[in-house]
Design a protein around this motif. Structure first.
Motif, mmCIF file in Angstrom:
data_model
loop_
_atom_site.group_PDB
_atom_site.id
_atom_site.type_symbol
_atom_site.label_atom_id
_atom_site.label_comp_id
_atom_site.label_asym_id
_atom_site.label_seq_id
_atom_site.Cartn_x
_atom_site.Cartn_y
_atom_site.Cartn_z
ATOM 1 N N LEU B 14 0.837 -1.211 0.000
ATOM 2 C CA LEU B 14 0.000 0.000 0.000
ATOM 3 C C LEU B 14 0.869 1.258 0.000
ATOM 4 O O LEU B 14 0.655 2.189 -0.785
ATOM 5 N N TYR B 15 1.875 1.275 0.899
ATOM 6 C CA TYR B 15 2.781 2.432 0.964
ATOM 7 C C TYR B 15 3.428 2.675 -0.402
ATOM 8 O O TYR B 15 3.505 3.803 -0.876
ATOM 9 N N ILE B 16 3.909 1.582 -1.007
ATOM 10 C CA ILE B 16 4.638 1.733 -2.271
ATOM 11 C C ILE B 16 3.699 2.214 -3.371
ATOM 12 O O ILE B 16 4.086 3.036 -4.214
ATOM 13 N N LYS B 17 2.456 1.750 -3.324
ATOM 14 C CA LYS B 17 1.471 2.226 -4.302
ATOM 15 C C LYS B 17 1.288 3.746 -4.165
ATOM 16 O O LYS B 17 1.290 4.484 -5.156
ATOM 17 N N LEU B 18 1.149 4.216 -2.929
ATOM 18 C CA LEU B 18 0.980 5.656 -2.688
ATOM 19 C C LEU B 18 2.201 6.441 -3.167
ATOM 20 O O LEU B 18 2.086 7.521 -3.753
ATOM 21 N N ILE B 19 3.390 5.883 -2.900
ATOM 22 C CA ILE B 19 4.641 6.549 -3.294
ATOM 23 C C ILE B 19 4.758 6.629 -4.815
ATOM 24 O O ILE B 19 5.048 7.697 -5.364
ATOM 25 N N GLU B 20 4.502 5.509 -5.500
ATOM 26 C CA GLU B 20 4.643 5.502 -6.960
ATOM 27 C C GLU B 20 3.650 6.465 -7.611
ATOM 28 O O GLU B 20 3.978 7.144 -8.577
ATOM 29 N N GLU B 21 2.432 6.514 -7.070
ATOM 30 C CA GLU B 21 1.436 7.451 -7.603
ATOM 31 C C GLU B 21 1.900 8.902 -7.454
ATOM 32 O O GLU B 21 1.793 9.705 -8.368
ATOM 33 N N LYS B 22 2.429 9.206 -6.277
ATOM 34 C CA LYS B 22 2.889 10.580 -6.026
ATOM 35 C C LYS B 22 4.090 10.912 -6.905
ATOM 36 O O LYS B 22 4.173 12.015 -7.456
ATOM 37 N N LEU B 23 5.015 9.946 -7.058
ATOM 38 C CA LEU B 23 6.180 10.195 -7.916
ATOM 39 C C LEU B 23 5.753 10.422 -9.361
ATOM 40 O O LEU B 23 6.313 11.263 -10.065
ATOM 41 N N GLN B 24 4.751 9.659 -9.813
ATOM 42 C CA GLN B 24 4.212 9.865 -11.165
ATOM 43 C C GLN B 24 3.747 11.315 -11.331
ATOM 44 O O GLN B 24 4.011 11.947 -12.348
ATOM 45 N N SER B 25 3.046 11.830 -10.324
ATOM 46 C CA SER B 25 2.517 13.192 -10.472
ATOM 47 C C SER B 25 3.641 14.227 -10.380
ATOM 48 O O SER B 25 3.630 15.236 -11.080
ATOM 49 N N VAL B 72 3.600 10.993 2.537
ATOM 50 C CA VAL B 72 3.918 10.512 1.189
ATOM 51 C C VAL B 72 4.601 11.633 0.396
ATOM 52 O O VAL B 72 5.632 11.421 -0.257
ATOM 53 N N THR B 73 4.051 12.833 0.499
ATOM 54 C CA THR B 73 4.615 13.982 -0.225
ATOM 55 C C THR B 73 6.050 14.265 0.222
ATOM 56 O O THR B 73 6.958 14.418 -0.608
ATOM 57 N N VAL B 74 6.256 14.315 1.522
ATOM 58 C CA VAL B 74 7.595 14.598 2.054
ATOM 59 C C VAL B 74 8.561 13.460 1.702
ATOM 60 O O VAL B 74 9.712 13.698 1.302
ATOM 61 N N GLY B 75 8.086 12.218 1.824
ATOM 62 C CA GLY B 75 8.927 11.061 1.477
ATOM 63 C C GLY B 75 9.354 11.106 0.015
ATOM 64 O O GLY B 75 10.487 10.753 -0.322
ATOM 65 N N CYS B 76 8.461 11.557 -0.848
ATOM 66 C CA CYS B 76 8.792 11.631 -2.274
ATOM 67 C C CYS B 76 9.744 12.789 -2.567
ATOM 68 O O CYS B 76 10.574 12.694 -3.484
ATOM 69 N N ALA B 77 9.648 13.868 -1.810
ATOM 70 C CA ALA B 77 10.638 14.951 -1.943
ATOM 71 C C ALA B 77 12.022 14.395 -1.594
ATOM 72 O O ALA B 77 13.012 14.642 -2.295
ATOM 73 N N LEU B 78 12.079 13.620 -0.520
ATOM 74 C CA LEU B 78 13.338 12.971 -0.118
ATOM 75 C C LEU B 78 13.822 12.029 -1.222
ATOM 76 O O LEU B 78 15.022 11.965 -1.527
ATOM 77 N N GLU B 79 12.904 11.299 -1.845
ATOM 78 C CA GLU B 79 13.276 10.374 -2.932
ATOM 79 C C GLU B 79 13.850 11.145 -4.130
ATOM 80 O O GLU B 79 14.729 10.638 -4.828
#
Lengths: 303, 303
Positions: B14-25, B72-79
């Motif tokens: 679930l976490y990874i799904k949320l992350i991949e969606e956010k990274l896509q955007s 999720v947003t902050v984690g993706c900024a870190l990514e």
């Protein structure tokens, strides 16, 4: 337009003294295993330059009664971003320049990978500086976030980096027109100069109102004038500010305002953009005297 | 230590799904002249990876009741920062790698200068994301500035970039000892993994208290364990995660936990650091079940 006054020269000197002192303290090299990258950051950060961006930040902050020390700090964070962009622009895979402002470029003094990381570190440093409350006297977190937002948007793909990319793409084309050249420079050079002014406004508590819009009109026209003047000096100047042979842009086939418009027309639009930038300041009357004289001093500069 | 549960696998998915969606955007490519650099950013951002850093951010935020979407947003900024560091690490002047995770590196698919700027733009993007209030549901400016401060300090010369520099210097030495290797990895890999956890804490309202310290103890040990496991997999794994020939680090003379300690001792300290990281979580009891199982899953991973 009259020549800048003695009062202007005195104030400019004071601003630059404050900026150089702050940059010295930002560039301090720690006694740790990663000292080499800090040496490279210091080399480029203290390699001279007109410091035009931090000067604009301080002057705009002062116009609106903002704290000067805080404006110096924010202006120097912006200068870190400007400096990183120069280091990366000079790298072999970019412009492959050996000299900048007559001195060897960062990757000529340090290994290329250290220069790359020094650039990365200076970009990062800007945000380290801007997010640490201990660096500021008068700013609260709300203002700090607005500053980070303004600076990061100006330096990213919608601003400076976007302009660098368009520049790389345009270099390979022989049909670039003047509108495309203007768009590229509005981003590559203009975005940070506009941001410099916006940051000063924000420090002075001025956000998204008529005063802010007038300053934006000033800074966007000044940014373009600044670039046109650079292009003209590359052809007419006694010394190229980048330390490259005079006229090298023309020889390299690089599009400039002079190659696209001719010298006479370039000088005309330089004067026109300077006038428009100054007229935007009339809204503030005599209070904006320093910014007005700054625009004139940039128009008549010889390097 | 028991094998991670079905419940763990489900939540991780679930976490990874949320992350991949956010990274896509985040990676959406605009229709503008600078689109090429955005394509390069997208290529590297969506090139796979375990997404371990954002997973840690989300899990820590959830542990303390923070908003998941914001995490999720902050984690993706870190990514974005992690991804920029990989692009620049792969460049010819750094490791000169043609493959990463079995796919061509960014500068092999795009021109080298575009890859350089894509790295710059991803670093910058992290701060664009973190400073825009519209990206967040529950965070105020005070929390946002604390997040920017934490992330920028972790990715700068005191953290990740410092580690990259020490790594470059160590590569030229033949007398690097285990303490120096640990110091390098604590910065190069560890700083961002620790930051991932700290960011989650901050989103959950936990700053500089006993809970924060326990999470730091967890994440610093996990970060080191993560790197030791990478070094072990490079020697024993069926497939190298970087897409490089197995054992190539050893052949290249690069110092790793395995080359310095031998496989058996490396496996011992891997297990030890994992145990210490899990024991720090005992403070939270069953509430920290996901993070505990995450540590185990990273210990027993096969790539």
């Amino acid at each position: 337009m009259v020549k800048p006054s003695k009062e202007f020269e005195k104030k400019l000197e004071l601003y630059i003294k404050l900026i150089e002192e702050k940059l010295q303290s930002i560039a301090a090299v720690p006694n740790s295993p990663d000292a080499m990258v800090c040496e490279a950051m210091k080399y480029s950060l203290l390699a001279g330059g007109k410091r035009i961006r931090p000067v604009i930040t301080i002057a705009c902050a002062e116009l609106f009664g903002g704290n000067i020390d805080d404006a110096v700090t924010v202006g120097c964070a912006l200068e870190c971003i400007h400096t990183y962009s120069l280091i990366h622009d000079d790298l072999p895979c970019m412009d492959n320049d050996d000299l900048r402002r007559g001195k060897p470029t960062c990757h000529k003094v340090f290994p290329e990978n250290i220069a790359l990381l020094a650039g990365d570190a200076l970009l990062n440093k800007a945000f380290e500086i801007m997010s640490d409350k201990d660096n500021f006297i008068s700013l609260n977190e709300r203002t700090m976030i607005e500053l980070v937002r303004t600076l990061s948007q100006a330096s990213g793909t919608k601003g400076m980096i976007g302009g660098q990319v368009i520049d790389l793409i345009n270099e390979k084309r022989d049909d670039v027109d003047i509108q495309e050249l203007i768009l590229m420079h509005k981003k590559k050079t203009g975005a940070l100069i506009e941001a410099a002014a916006s940051l000063g406004c924000i420090i002075g508590g001025v956000i998204e109102n008529e005063e802010f819009n007038k300053i934006s009109q000033f800074s966007s026209n000044l940014g373009l004038a600044f670039q046109i003047k650079d292009d003209i000096l590359d052809v007419t100047g006694n010394e190229d500010i980048l330390g490259k042979p005079i006229g090298s842009d023309k020889e390299s086939g690089k599009n400039t305002f002079v190659t696209l418009l001719g010298l006479e027309k370039a000088e005309y639009i330089l004067k026109r953009h300077t006038e428009v930038s100054i007229s935007a300041l009339e809204y503030f009357g005599d209070k904006a005297w320093f910014l007005k004289e700054l625009a004139v001093s940039l128009l008549i500069r010889e390097k």
